[in-house]
Motif scaffolding. Sequence first.
Motif, PDB file in Angstrom:
ATOM      1  N   LYS A 397       2.221 112.762 -34.537  1.00 54.82           N
ATOM      2  CA  LYS A 397       2.016 111.386 -34.109  1.00 54.82           C
ATOM      3  C   LYS A 397       3.353 110.697 -33.890  1.00 54.82           C
ATOM      4  CE  LYS A 397      -2.533 110.241 -35.979  1.00 54.82           C
ATOM      5  NZ  LYS A 397      -3.270 109.413 -36.982  1.00 54.82           N
ATOM      6  N   ALA A 398       3.374 109.782 -32.946  1.00 56.60           N
ATOM      7  CA  ALA A 398       4.603 109.036 -32.665  1.00 56.60           C
ATOM      8  C   ALA A 398       5.104 108.349 -33.923  1.00 56.60           C
ATOM      9  CB  ALA A 398       4.338 108.006 -31.572  1.00 56.60           C
ATOM     10  N   ASN A 399       6.386 108.501 -34.185  1.00 54.35           N
ATOM     11  CA  ASN A 399       6.995 107.896 -35.360  1.00 54.35           C
ATOM     12  C   ASN A 399       7.670 106.591 -34.942  1.00 54.35           C
ATOM     13  OD1 ASN A 399       8.284 107.241 -37.721  1.00 54.35           O
ATOM     14  ND2 ASN A 399       9.259 109.227 -38.020  1.00 54.35           N
ATOM     15  N   PRO A 565      19.900 113.811 -35.684  1.00 55.71           N
ATOM     16  CA  PRO A 565      19.836 115.151 -36.279  1.00 55.71           C
ATOM     17  C   PRO A 565      20.016 116.234 -35.220  1.00 55.71           C
ATOM     18  CG  PRO A 565      17.638 114.264 -36.028  1.00 55.71           C
ATOM     19  CD  PRO A 565      18.582 113.167 -35.627  1.00 55.71           C
ATOM     20  N   PRO A 566      20.236 117.469 -35.640  1.00 60.47           N
ATOM     21  CA  PRO A 566      20.260 118.570 -34.668  1.00 60.47           C
ATOM     22  C   PRO A 566      18.955 118.601 -33.873  1.00 60.47           C
ATOM     23  CG  PRO A 566      20.909 119.333 -36.852  1.00 60.47           C
ATOM     24  CD  PRO A 566      20.394 117.933 -37.022  1.00 60.47           C
ATOM     25  N   VAL A 642       6.986 122.082 -44.936  1.00 57.71           N
ATOM     26  CA  VAL A 642       6.656 120.900 -44.133  1.00 57.71           C
ATOM     27  C   VAL A 642       7.534 120.864 -42.890  1.00 57.71           C
ATOM     28  CG1 VAL A 642       6.610 118.378 -44.076  1.00 57.71           C
ATOM     29  CG2 VAL A 642       5.980 119.594 -46.175  1.00 57.71           C
ATOM     30  N   PRO A 643       6.946 120.843 -41.677  1.00 55.27           N
ATOM     31  CA  PRO A 643       7.764 120.694 -40.465  1.00 55.27           C
ATOM     32  C   PRO A 643       8.509 119.367 -40.480  1.00 55.27           C
ATOM     33  CG  PRO A 643       5.560 121.480 -39.917  1.00 55.27           C
ATOM     34  CD  PRO A 643       5.533 121.061 -41.359  1.00 55.27           C
ATOM     35  N   LEU A 644       9.787 119.403 -40.129  1.00 51.37           N
ATOM     36  CA  LEU A 644      10.637 118.220 -40.206  1.00 51.37           C
ATOM     37  C   LEU A 644      10.637 117.404 -38.914  1.00 51.37           C
ATOM     38  CD1 LEU A 644      13.698 119.867 -41.997  1.00 51.37           C
ATOM     39  CD2 LEU A 644      11.839 118.552 -43.045  1.00 51.37           C
ATOM     40  N   TYR A 645      10.250 118.019 -37.796  1.00 49.83           N
ATOM     41  CA  TYR A 645      10.353 117.374 -36.486  1.00 49.83           C
ATOM     42  C   TYR A 645       8.972 117.170 -35.885  1.00 49.83           C
ATOM     43  CZ  TYR A 645      15.371 118.516 -36.491  1.00 49.83           C
ATOM     44  OH  TYR A 645      16.711 118.609 -36.794  1.00 49.83           O
ATOM     45  N   ARG A 646       8.837 116.104 -35.085  1.00 50.39           N
ATOM     46  CA  ARG A 646       7.593 115.879 -34.346  1.00 50.39           C
ATOM     47  C   ARG A 646       7.722 116.292 -32.884  1.00 50.39           C
ATOM     48  NH1 ARG A 646       7.261 112.125 -30.643  1.00 50.39           N
ATOM     49  NH2 ARG A 646       5.000 112.352 -30.704  1.00 50.39           N
ATOM     50  N   ASP A 647       8.936 116.501 -32.401  1.00 42.28           N
ATOM     51  CA  ASP A 647       9.170 116.980 -31.040  1.00 42.28           C
ATOM     52  C   ASP A 647      10.499 117.738 -31.047  1.00 42.28           C
ATOM     53  OD1 ASP A 647      11.047 114.900 -31.139  1.00 42.28           O
ATOM     54  OD2 ASP A 647       9.875 113.561 -29.860  1.00 42.28           O
ATOM     55  N   GLY A 649      13.530 116.496 -31.158  1.00 38.64           N
ATOM     56  CA  GLY A 649      14.631 115.879 -31.876  1.00 38.64           C
ATOM     57  C   GLY A 649      14.237 114.792 -32.852  1.00 38.64           C
ATOM     58  N   HIS A 650      13.096 114.129 -32.629  1.00 33.77           N
ATOM     59  CA  HIS A 650      12.658 113.074 -33.549  1.00 33.77           C
ATOM     60  C   HIS A 650      12.083 113.684 -34.822  1.00 33.77           C
ATOM     61  CE1 HIS A 650      12.452 110.768 -29.690  1.00 33.77           C
ATOM     62  NE2 HIS A 650      12.915 109.801 -30.465  1.00 33.77           N
ATOM     63  N   LEU A 651      12.436 113.085 -35.952  1.00 37.46           N
ATOM     64  CA  LEU A 651      11.861 113.504 -37.218  1.00 37.46           C
ATOM     65  C   LEU A 651      10.402 113.071 -37.300  1.00 37.46           C
ATOM     66  CD1 LEU A 651      14.749 112.483 -39.660  1.00 37.46           C
ATOM     67  CD2 LEU A 651      14.327 114.739 -38.655  1.00 37.46           C
ATOM     68  N   SER A 652       9.581 113.898 -37.942  1.00 44.00           N
ATOM     69  CA  SER A 652       8.213 113.498 -38.241  1.00 44.00           C
ATOM     70  C   SER A 652       8.230 112.495 -39.391  1.00 44.00           C
ATOM     71  CB  SER A 652       7.388 114.726 -38.632  1.00 44.00           C
ATOM     72  OG  SER A 652       7.897 115.287 -39.843  1.00 44.00           O
ATOM     73  N   HIS A 653       7.087 111.871 -39.637  1.00 38.29           N
ATOM     74  CA  HIS A 653       7.003 110.947 -40.769  1.00 38.29           C
ATOM     75  C   HIS A 653       7.398 111.644 -42.064  1.00 38.29           C
ATOM     76  CE1 HIS A 653       4.518 108.693 -37.869  1.00 38.29           C
ATOM     77  NE2 HIS A 653       4.759 107.624 -38.613  1.00 38.29           N
ATOM     78  N   GLU A 654       6.815 112.821 -42.310  1.00 37.09           N
ATOM     79  CA  GLU A 654       7.125 113.540 -43.540  1.00 37.09           C
ATOM     80  C   GLU A 654       8.551 114.070 -43.532  1.00 37.09           C
ATOM     81  OE1 GLU A 654       5.674 113.959 -46.524  1.00 37.09           O
ATOM     82  OE2 GLU A 654       4.334 112.410 -45.744  1.00 37.09           O
ATOM     83  N   GLY A 655       9.025 114.487 -42.363  1.00 33.79           N
ATOM     84  CA  GLY A 655      10.413 114.943 -42.272  1.00 33.79           C
ATOM     85  C   GLY A 655      11.383 113.843 -42.642  1.00 33.79           C
ATOM     86  N   SER A 656      11.105 112.630 -42.172  1.00 35.73           N
ATOM     87  CA  SER A 656      11.963 111.489 -42.508  1.00 35.73           C
ATOM     88  C   SER A 656      11.911 111.207 -44.005  1.00 35.73           C
ATOM     89  CB  SER A 656      11.512 110.257 -41.714  1.00 35.73           C
ATOM     90  OG  SER A 656      12.282 109.130 -42.036  1.00 35.73           O
TER      91      SER A 656
END
Length: 680
Positions: A397-399, A565-566, A642-647, A649-656
Amino acid sequence: MTSSSPTPFHRPHGPHAAGEVPLRDDIQALRAIAVLWVLLYHAQIPGASGGYLGVDIFFVISGYLITGLIQRALQRGGFSFLAFYGRRARRLLPAAYVVLGATLLAAPWALNRSEQIDFVGQLLGALAFANNVVLWRQTGYFQGASDLKPLLHFWSLALEEQYYLVLPALLFFSPARLRAGAALLVTATSLGLLIWWQPIDASGAFYLLPTRAWELGLGSIGALTGIAGSGPVQRVLRWLAWPAWALLLVVPAAPQWFGTAHPGPAALVVGLATLVLLLREPVSLPRAAAPLIRIGDWSYALYLVHWPLIAILHNAWVGLKADPHALMAWRIGAVLVAFPLAWALHRAVERPAKALLTGRRGALILGSGTLALAMGGVGLALHKPAPGSIDFVELRKANYGLSANCDAEEPFDGREDCRTRPGARWMVWGDSYAMHLVPGLVRVASDQGLVQATKSSCGPFPGLTPVRPALGRGNSFASPWIEQCQAFNASVLRWIERHPEIDTVVLSSLLTQYLDDSKYELQRTPGGERLRGEAAMRAALLDDMTATVKRLRAMGKRVMVVAPPPSAPFDIAGCLERRQARRWTIGATPGCVIDEADDEHRRAAEHRFVADLTKSDARLPVLRFEPLLCDGTTCQVERDGVPLYRDQGHLSHEGSRLLMPAVMSELLGERQIALARSPR
């Protein structure tokens, strides 16, 4: 191409319903040119950058032929709404339903879950002739890429059918002498609305009927005016025919001559050229045109079939580690496969359906097909992930941070849903790469509260704005977005100055839009001076951030910067989901990890800027994710499962939430946090 061609191509025409005229070979050739341009564009063949104009050609042809059919029926006194829409259904729905059904069956193994949900919306939109509206709603910065949508091309069919819901009634209830005038008024109004609306909402102007009706209207005007029978006019049309053919072959190859807005001048030029060829008296074509005419015969089937093949390929192609030229080869292969499939669809479904699906039997079959497809789509939408598997729909989901409303379009006003509590003491300021930090920063600043001041693509650089000279009005990095970004950043500074309770400001941006000189320029605020070249852009960006930090410190604020982030040249979360579901995947790194050397090469300008910023102010904490994620070869994309990215380059909610506290504690430490809190 004249009627006196020494070796004309003649072919037998099948029977036609009352009021219909035999297919004109020159119109079929026009259809073939239109669909071939679309195929070349979707295959991304060099020299076909304007191949999308093939759809504009189709619109004019369709408006001409269908309006002519209605006009002849009205003149005979035998027009029937029921007969008209029944014929449209037999003509369009059988082949479309076969393609929709085949794509629905392929969706579970070809598409990730988010794309499946989007697909269901597109499927239901296609069944309701509203796919253009669905796709308009599915556009946006955080929405799925258009080239992943297997039913993207149904937008044009929906738009046509919406036009034909209005046109028959308009003509039926208009006196015969006023029909051409009514069509002219509709066309002119639509064109005027496009000119007004496109700078405001370029996506809506592209997808929606009110701003595209003028293209179909051009064909309607041609069918209603009757000028084609005039001798003097035909002499002019014969003289214009060769330039018109030339325009249809040249303009889609070089649309940049007419600007970047679409629909725009290029669409108007090819539309008028198409109208000239439609109004010219029918001509016989040479035998060499026979293949072109045959392609025109099954152009509808070819249009239907080709895009789902390419879109499924795009979904599978998640990375660039494979041969960079291979994707084009795969696309070309998909287009070539589309030809025999389209031929079979035309011969086995499209042609016989016109005669077989008549009366109540036809209505029952088509109605049952509609219901079956709708139920299949609903079933796909209701499917749940397997127990124990990661819910990638939720993860991807969009962060937006605290709220989607925090992706501001207006000047910043500290709105309530963009702060965790009144009197918050921390603020995060920047673009979407500031938004994605918010879930983690909320944890870091939990006892002090957080305010979010963010706008997509608009970094925290009050004196500079990224510009894309090639883009037309209404797009990001062009007017009026440029003015909106400038106003937003100025308003953030004013707001901070009025709120002394804010004591810590976190700045963050992707940076690419400010440093990639192959696509962008920088515009100074105020003055409007344009900066070009990576060195000049980087120096100006460094000066601007340094000045912003000093200004914030002068207000008594503590400042820190979070570098992006990378990232990967592919959708990391999409890759991980395809790996979990064992879907066809091409081109990704093993484990979907980030190649650190590739990241440093692709984002070399951003890395240089971050290094310069770190050296320029020893007291300014610049937080980087690389020490936490990278080992010198690859960078992690998962932590604790837990996956850190949602796409890409953007971090997912949980990744953040996982990374931001770790970055703060492991990379800053107490001494650096103290420096960040020191106003001087």
